[in-house]
Design an enzyme around this catalytic site. Structure first.
Site, PDB file in Angstrom:
ATOM      1  N   LYS A  82       0.862  -1.172   0.000  1.00 50.68           N
ATOM      2  CA  LYS A  82       0.000   0.000   0.000  1.00 50.68           C
ATOM      3  C   LYS A  82       0.908   1.235   0.000  1.00 50.68           C
ATOM      4  O   LYS A  82       1.406   1.655   1.034  1.00 50.68           O
ATOM      5  CB  LYS A  82      -0.904   0.004   1.247  1.00 50.68           C
ATOM      6  CG  LYS A  82      -2.239   0.777   1.071  1.00 50.68           C
ATOM      7  CD  LYS A  82      -2.099   2.262   0.866  1.00 50.68           C
ATOM      8  CE  LYS A  82      -1.853   2.998   2.151  1.00 50.68           C
ATOM      9  NZ  LYS A  82      -1.831   4.509   1.915  1.00 50.68           N
ATOM     10  N   GLU A 134       8.360   1.372  11.796  1.00 47.50           N
ATOM     11  CA  GLU A 134       9.420   2.385  11.797  1.00 47.50           C
ATOM     12  C   GLU A 134       8.700   3.714  11.773  1.00 47.50           C
ATOM     13  O   GLU A 134       8.118   4.101  10.759  1.00 47.50           O
ATOM     14  CB  GLU A 134      10.343   2.219  10.595  1.00 47.50           C
ATOM     15  CG  GLU A 134      11.613   3.052  10.715  1.00 47.50           C
ATOM     16  CD  GLU A 134      11.598   4.285   9.848  1.00 47.50           C
ATOM     17  OE1 GLU A 134      11.293   5.369  10.413  1.00 47.50           O
ATOM     18  OE2 GLU A 134      11.867   4.182   8.656  1.00 47.50           O
ATOM     19  N   CYS A 140      12.727  10.807   8.103  1.00 45.15           N
ATOM     20  CA  CYS A 140      12.420  10.323   9.451  1.00 45.15           C
ATOM     21  C   CYS A 140      13.609  10.483  10.390  1.00 45.15           C
ATOM     22  O   CYS A 140      13.432  10.710  11.593  1.00 45.15           O
ATOM     23  CB  CYS A 140      11.961   8.872   9.400  1.00 45.15           C
ATOM     24  SG  CYS A 140      13.135   7.755   8.596  1.00 45.15           S
ATOM     25  N   GLU A 193       7.928  16.374  15.884  1.00 45.75           N
ATOM     26  CA  GLU A 193       8.479  16.129  14.548  1.00 45.75           C
ATOM     27  C   GLU A 193       7.783  17.036  13.534  1.00 45.75           C
ATOM     28  O   GLU A 193       6.570  16.956  13.357  1.00 45.75           O
ATOM     29  CB  GLU A 193       8.291  14.657  14.156  1.00 45.75           C
ATOM     30  CG  GLU A 193       8.929  14.316  12.835  1.00 45.75           C
ATOM     31  CD  GLU A 193       8.793  12.846  12.469  1.00 45.75           C
ATOM     32  OE1 GLU A 193       9.718  12.297  11.863  1.00 45.75           O
ATOM     33  OE2 GLU A 193       7.740  12.259  12.797  1.00 45.75           O
TER      34      GLU A 193
END
Length: 501
Positions: free
Chosen positions: A195, A271, A306, A403
């Site tokens: 996906k 993750e 990330c 973040e």
């Protein structure tokens, strides 16, 4: 003699190549490209120009059910799952060769789809191809075990594929993150449903074409474009999906774990987010080099990374001087046309992320951080934000804790090693950390104390396919890359055989 098209080298070359592209926009289910059962589509838009590239199939629960059924049938049939590892290796190596032959096209798809510079996309292709080759070569070199027993017993530990794996990947490194998930899962013998992010589905659909050409059997690899709350949720709740591999936000990762608990307790490997600290001590010899790396650690890929080194912790005795060096380095990292090989940064992926970044910048100013550069969206077409640097950030400020996923650097000062380590670990995340020092004793002490899945010493983002990649704390629980990733996509079976009756 067959003529070969020369490799594109200039902005004009890449523009010409982009103009020739066509886009596969249908889902790939059970070896066939099909529209979503509902007929729904969503726009794939170039964030650098606003141009609509394609109307992409928007899959939902019925499409997920079809794909899962096909994957389950393929796995039960055993054409791939029970194939000798050496033969699976050959098929995956053919796929890697096809990706190599089409690397410029694949790189263009990611650049057009999510705005990253073409030079970065080419680097991603090398990483993706290298990952598939590495995992393919690993799979016929992993042995089972014979346990130590007496002569009356033979005890075996076998490694078997899990079954059906659903991989949900992000938009910032579309094809490279895809390779990190699907390569070990396929190498281990699983059936895989991918996906891709709705913000960057085009390269995944082209990969499906290449996978079919490489000879992957029917139902073994499928691609379902669509949204997380529709087709992603359906895959996560499916009782016939045995493993879920995800890269994305921590909030979504937590939701996926809940879905696994509500369904069949499928394995979930995550993750997730990061707010990575980058520690610079005063004993560094070449501060210009360190400053250049510190700037690249946050501004590469528009900060949409990330492991971005978004928290720069600098020893106060050199802090003012070092920040000036970072600002100078950032002057050469301005955003430009993503198709220009000389552009260091490209466009922000979409309007939602663009607004999010600007909101964080506004919060930084309101909470008292000192804005040293950037801070405003660039005028004109496209979604561009220049390198933005805040000094005087404290751990209580929003830009110092959350973040941002954009080109925003938060600079902190520290006086002692103890203070630096405490500040670095003062976060719910633990994906990556950096350490710059010439003192080997300090390096050995600090690397062990940093709460992070990986620590980069006198570099940022170093590593290759031999090194596992993943985090601790709320940055996740899985590992991509290296032979360790194969462990996540295989089951251990213990066989205890009595040799006497």
């Amino acid at each position: 003699m067959v003529s070969r098209t020369p490799s594109p080298r200039t902005l004009a070359d890449w523009q010409a190549r982009a103009a020739e592209l066509s886009f596969e926009s249908r889902a790939f289910i059970d070896d066939t490209f099909v529209a979503a059962e509902s007929g729904d589509t969503f726009e794939s838009r170039n964030p650098a120009t606003g141009e609509v590239l394609a109307q992409v199939a928007s899959c939902d629960e019925p499409d997920a059910a079809r794909a899962v059924a096909a994957a389950r049938q393929a796995f039960a049939g055993g054409e791939w799952a029970r194939l000798a590892p050496g033969k699976r290796k050959k098929t995956l190596l053919r796929l890697a060769d096809l990706m190599e032959a089409h690397k410029h096209e694949l790189a263009l798809l990611d650049t057009l789809d999510m705005g990253k510079p073409i030079s970065s996309s080419l680097g991603d292709m090398a990483g993706a191809i290298g990952c598939i080759r590495y995992q393919a070569e690993c799979i016929d070199k992993l042995y089972g075990e014979v346990a130590p027993t007496g002569e009356e017993t033979l005890a075996l530990v076998l490694r078997e594929p899990i079954g059906v794996v659903a991989a949900i990947v992000p938009w910032n490194f579309p094809l490279m993150m895809t390779a990190w998930k699907i390569a070990p899962a396929l190498a281990a013998g699983n059936s895989v449903i991918l996906k891709p992010s709705e913000k960057s589905p085009l390269s995944a659909l082209r990969l499906a074409q290449l996978a079919k050409e490489a000879g992957l059997p029917k139902g073994v690899f499928q691609v379902l474009p669509g949204f997380g709350h529709t087709v992603g949720k359906a895959l996560a709740l499916s009782h016939e999906v045995d493993c879920l591999a995800f890269t994305g936000s921590t909030a979504v990762g937590k939701q996926l774990m809940q879905y696994a608990g509500q369904s069949n307790l499928k394995r979930v490997y995550l993750e997730c987010g990061g707010k990575s600290p980058n520690l610079v001590f005063a004993d560094c010899k070449d501060l210009d080099r360190v400053a250049s790396h510190a700037a690249a650690a946050i501004f590469h890929n528009q900060g949409e990374v990330c492991i971005a080194g978004s928290r720069l912790l600098v020893e106060n005795t050199i802090r003012d001087d070092f920040v000036e060096r970072v600002l100078k380095a950032a002057e050469n990292m301005q955003p430009g046309d993503p198709l220009d090989p000389d552009s260091f940064m490209g466009a922000i992926v979409d309007e939602v992320q663009h607004r999010r970044i600007l909101d964080y910048i506004r919060q930084g100013v309101e909470e008292g951080a000192r804005l040293r550069s950037g801070g405003q969206a660039l005028e004109g077409p496209g979604l561009f934000i220049p390198p933005t640097v805040f000094d005087g950030v404290t751990p209580q400020m929003t830009i110092g804790r959350e973040e941002i996923f954009g080109p925003v650097l938060a600079v902190f000062g520290f006086d002692t090693e103890e203070e630096a380590v405490a500040m670095a670990n003062d976060t719910p995340y633990g994906l990556a950390a950096g350490l710059w020092s010439q003192d080997i004793d300090r390096i050995l002490r600090v690397t062990r104390r940093l709460q992070s899945g990986q620590v980069f010493v006198n570099n940022w983002a170093g590593g290759d396919q031999t090194m596992p990649f993943g985090g601790v704390k709320q940055s996740g629980n899985g590992r991509d890359k290296s032979h360790h990733s194969l462990e996540e996509y295989s089951e251990l079976k213990s066989v205890w055989m009595s040799l006497t009756l």
